[in-house]
Design a protein around this motif. Structure first.
Motif, PDB file in Angstrom:
ATOM      1  N   THR A 116      30.616  40.740  31.522  1.00 23.23           N
ATOM      2  CA  THR A 116      29.695  41.266  32.493  1.00 23.23           C
ATOM      3  C   THR A 116      28.506  41.807  32.000  1.00 23.23           C
ATOM      4  OG1 THR A 116      29.996  42.868  34.719  1.00 23.23           O
ATOM      5  CG2 THR A 116      31.024  43.850  32.600  1.00 23.23           C
ATOM      6  N   ARG A 153      26.628  47.317  34.656  1.00 18.15           N
ATOM      7  CA  ARG A 153      27.954  47.114  35.164  1.00 18.15           C
ATOM      8  C   ARG A 153      29.024  48.181  34.295  1.00 18.15           C
ATOM      9  NH1 ARG A 153      30.325  48.588  39.366  1.00 18.15           N
ATOM     10  NH2 ARG A 153      32.392  47.473  39.711  1.00 18.15           N
ATOM     11  N   GLU A 183      27.825  51.523  34.681  1.00 18.79           N
ATOM     12  CA  GLU A 183      28.293  52.299  35.983  1.00 18.79           C
ATOM     13  C   GLU A 183      29.830  52.335  35.726  1.00 18.79           C
ATOM     14  OE1 GLU A 183      29.244  50.287  40.371  1.00 18.79           O
ATOM     15  OE2 GLU A 183      27.381  49.766  39.232  1.00 18.79           O
TER      16      GLU A 183
END
Length: 167
Positions: free
Chosen positions: A60, A64, A67
């Motif tokens: 990913t 991300r 986050e």
């Protein structure tokens, strides 16, 4: 330069739950895959890995990963569960449905169309460029609306593609 992003110190219980989730892959379905990947991010960060390494590990983006780490620091294990919304807002209002059913009840000849009964395709085309009220609706959604209101559309005013019992 900004400080490195890392998860807070895990409690023993959080560590056990995360390890169990990653090792066993608890649950089934799409949500468990999301939980599994988020748990991997948290565990990898707790193990001292950097954001770029974790991003490559779980396939990913680095944003991300950051986050997920920030959300874990704020919410704890609750951040692992996906919070998906209900989807796209409805475009066909109840008034539109009423208009569609009323149009389907009416004979096409009365509306200036050169045929004796509606097909789904013809009705959708008529609704899209209707001079009175424009309703843009796909054929499958139109079929669903008519099936929902099948008691409202009389049996003699047939619409092709909609199954209704005959009296």
């Amino acid at each position: 330069m900004a400080e490195r992003v890392r998860v807070r110190r895990l409690t023993d219980e959080e560590g056990r739950k995360l390890q169990r989730l990653v090792r066993r892959g608890e649950g089934k379905g799409q949500a468990s895959v999301v939980r599994y990947r988020r748990a991997m991010v948290v565990l990898a960060s707790a193990g001292g890995n950097t954001v770029p390494v974790i991003a490559r590990l779980v396939h990913t983006s680095e944003d991300r990963v950051r986050e997920v780490i920030h959300r874990f620091n704020e919410m704890g294990l609750a951040c692992l569960d996906p919070k998906w919304a209900g989807g796209r807002p409805r475009r066909i209002t109840p008034d539109d449905e009423t208009f569609i059913v009323a149009t389907a009840k009416c004979r096409p000849e009365k509306l200036g169309r050169p045929f004796t009964r509606w097909s789904i395709r013809k009705l959708a085309a008529y609704l899209a460029d209707n001079p009175t009220r424009i309703v843009r609706i796909g054929r499958e959604r139109l079929r669903e609306v008519l099936a929902k209101h099948k008691g409202d559309v009389s049996a003699d005013q047939d619409v092709e593609g909609v199954q209704r019992p005959r009296a």
